[in-house]
Design a protein around this motif. Sequence first.
Motif, PDB file in Angstrom:
ATOM      1  N   SER A   1      14.560  27.652   1.242  1.00  0.00           N
ATOM      2  CA  SER A   1      15.825  26.647   1.697  1.00  0.00           C
ATOM      3  C   SER A   1      16.093  25.779   0.677  1.00  0.00           C
ATOM      4  O   SER A   1      16.528  24.762   1.365  1.00  0.00           O
ATOM      5  CB  SER A   1      15.317  26.359   3.148  1.00  0.00           C
ATOM      6  OG  SER A   1      14.035  25.833   2.983  1.00  0.00           O
TER       7      SER A   1
ATOM      8  N   SER B   1       5.924  21.702   2.129  1.00  0.00           N
ATOM      9  CA  SER B   1       6.582  22.907   1.675  1.00  0.00           C
ATOM     10  C   SER B   1       5.817  23.532   0.231  1.00  0.00           C
ATOM     11  O   SER B   1       5.770  22.713  -0.466  1.00  0.00           O
ATOM     12  CB  SER B   1       8.268  22.735   1.563  1.00  0.00           C
ATOM     13  OG  SER B   1       8.744  22.508   2.741  1.00  0.00           O
TER      14      SER B   1
ATOM     15  N   ALA C   1      15.390  15.797   8.977  1.00  0.00           N
ATOM     16  CA  ALA C   1      16.138  15.656   7.532  1.00  0.00           C
ATOM     17  C   ALA C   1      17.134  16.606   7.754  1.00  0.00           C
ATOM     18  O   ALA C   1      18.253  16.402   8.379  1.00  0.00           O
ATOM     19  CB  ALA C   1      15.292  15.722   6.503  1.00  0.00           C
TER      20      ALA C   1
ATOM     21  N   MET D   1      15.720  18.925   2.685  1.00  0.00           N
ATOM     22  CA  MET D   1      15.402  17.613   2.142  1.00  0.00           C
ATOM     23  C   MET D   1      14.097  16.956   2.014  1.00  0.00           C
ATOM     24  O   MET D   1      12.941  17.750   2.732  1.00  0.00           O
ATOM     25  CB  MET D   1      16.234  16.708   3.136  1.00  0.00           C
ATOM     26  CG  MET D   1      17.702  17.062   3.074  1.00  0.00           C
ATOM     27  SD  MET D   1      18.624  16.120   4.463  1.00  0.00           S
ATOM     28  CE  MET D   1      20.222  16.615   4.129  1.00  0.00           C
TER      29      MET D   1
ATOM     30  N   PHE E   1      11.468  12.741  13.693  1.00  0.00           N
ATOM     31  CA  PHE E   1      12.416  12.395  12.669  1.00  0.00           C
ATOM     32  C   PHE E   1      12.850  13.765  12.169  1.00  0.00           C
ATOM     33  O   PHE E   1      12.484  14.929  12.545  1.00  0.00           O
ATOM     34  CB  PHE E   1      11.709  11.998  11.285  1.00  0.00           C
ATOM     35  CG  PHE E   1      10.698  10.772  11.576  1.00  0.00           C
ATOM     36  CD1 PHE E   1      11.554   9.483  11.904  1.00  0.00           C
ATOM     37  CD2 PHE E   1       9.493  10.766  11.693  1.00  0.00           C
ATOM     38  CE1 PHE E   1      11.113   8.244  12.076  1.00  0.00           C
ATOM     39  CE2 PHE E   1       8.674   9.475  11.935  1.00  0.00           C
ATOM     40  CZ  PHE E   1       9.549   8.207  12.119  1.00  0.00           C
TER      41      PHE E   1
ATOM     42  N   GLY F   1      16.487  19.714   9.263  1.00  0.00           N
ATOM     43  CA  GLY F   1      16.694  20.481  10.310  1.00  0.00           C
ATOM     44  C   GLY F   1      16.522  21.881  10.205  1.00  0.00           C
ATOM     45  O   GLY F   1      16.958  22.733  10.855  1.00  0.00           O
ATOM     46  N   THR F   2      15.851  22.405   8.968  1.00  0.00           N
ATOM     47  CA  THR F   2      15.748  23.902   8.573  1.00  0.00           C
ATOM     48  C   THR F   2      14.255  24.036   8.982  1.00  0.00           C
ATOM     49  O   THR F   2      13.931  25.403   8.631  1.00  0.00           O
ATOM     50  CB  THR F   2      16.008  23.917   7.158  1.00  0.00           C
ATOM     51  OG1 THR F   2      15.076  23.575   6.319  1.00  0.00           O
ATOM     52  CG2 THR F   2      17.256  23.756   6.476  1.00  0.00           C
ATOM     53  N   SER F   3      13.606  23.484   9.709  1.00  0.00           N
ATOM     54  CA  SER F   3      12.337  23.874  10.235  1.00  0.00           C
ATOM     55  C   SER F   3      12.289  25.108  11.002  1.00  0.00           C
ATOM     56  O   SER F   3      13.278  25.246  11.919  1.00  0.00           O
ATOM     57  CB  SER F   3      11.601  22.602  10.845  1.00  0.00           C
ATOM     58  OG  SER F   3      10.970  21.800   9.946  1.00  0.00           O
TER      59      SER F   3
END
Length: 403
Positions: free
Chosen positions: A142, A156, A80, A147, A78, A82-84
């Motif tokens: 972030s 987070s 969301a 998201m 999955f 994509g800031t991982s």
Amino acid sequence: MHATAGPPPTPSADALTRALAQAVEPRRVLTRPIERIAYASDASFYRLIPQAVILAKSVEEIRGIFQVSRAHRVPMTFRAAGTSLSGQAITDGVLVEVARHWRRVRVEDDGRKVRVQPGAIGGHVNRALRAYRAKMGPDPASINACMMGGILSNNSSGMCCGVAQNAYHTLESLTFVLPSGTTIDTAHPDADEMLREREPHLAQGLLDLKREIEANPRLAERIRAKYMMKNTTGYSLNAFLDFERPVDIFRNLLIGSEGTLAFIAEAVLNTVPDLPVKHTGLLLFPSIHAACGAIANLRGADAKALELMDRASLRSVQDQPGIPPAIQGLPPDAAGLLVEFQAADEKDRATLERVAREASGGLQLLEPARFTHDAAEQALLWKIRQGLYPSVGAARKRGTTVI
Ligand SMILES: Cc1cc2nc3c(=O)[nH]c(=O)nc-3n(C[C@H](O)[C@H](O)[C@H](O)COP(=O)(O)OP(=O)(O)OC[C@H]3O[C@@H](n4cnc5c(N)ncnc54)[C@H](O)[C@@H]3O)c2cc1C
């Protein structure tokens, strides 16, 4: 050629695409090289080109994609925003994106709760809560991009929330979809019975693990101690100690599971007060040791945020517009501590000033402590902290990574 365009479609890739296009409207199954490459990165340094990207819209579709993934033995990941930072939002299997069609936010219970879908941006959720003087607990730097699906699945935290107000501790309930298709809203009065009935192996397995952990006091104590700290990664094993019923254990095990256990279709979070009166300062210390030495005292004075920045971090932002000039001339071992005191009421402003003055009075500082109520100055100080990751990234040596 393959390095940029990705592997050419194979007969089995065609079969996979056909199967996906039966589970989801075909125009939301993206398989062109340019589309797959666009989704090959997150904020980490890894790169994996997905075989297909699905812009999923409904729980029904998620169930269908799970079936295809199993039948074709292709992993499903999955994504969301994509800031991982560790590659958990990319895959060389099927990437299921929730950023477009899962954006609903509903404030409930006079702002005490908020119901969100996984594609809602964290900052938008807080905007919806502002009128209620509330916000979400998790406050990752972030937050204006990431998201809810990612915030929950990465557990987070952020700059003010510590451990107490992270996603795990502020979660009220969620709706999850298992690879088998079983979908459960954990707030349903019969949620636990449903899980035991429909997924007996899972429910029993959770209870067995709970018993195993509880039968080993050293392990249980270690888990408790670990999850009281912020920098603990991996599955939320504390869920085995914090909850009794399988459905509650599983609900909180999902927080931080990086999408490996189930799809999160919706969640309800308990909000925290958004204290509007703020008094903020960037204290500059001769060494990181001196900065760390000040933390307990400032925390004791009820500072709501204490963010440590070493010289390398400060160097990465010192040339940016508006940054206090004192930062440029800092000695090589200096360190900064961003400190914020907060209160609910305007009448407490003077008290905050006094507390900040007293708490920073005896500290070993390079510059006299200076706190501000000015929103623009505060925003600038927070921008330093929130922008650290990209700033350090931009200033890093070629061929190195930030994390
Ligand atoms: C500049 C910068 C600053 C950052 N600061 C912080 C910080 O202060 N604190 C912090 O904790 N993190 C921070 N991060 C990391 C990251 O932004 C956060 O962890 C964020 O919450 C990830 O959200 P996302 O929407 O980008 O999720 P993604 O990266 O898209 O996904 C994260 C994980 O969630 C899973 N996932 C997404 N949606 C679902 C779903 N519906 N069901 C199941 N699984 C799902 C994905 O598979 C993936 O494993 C920062 C990153 C950057 C680039």
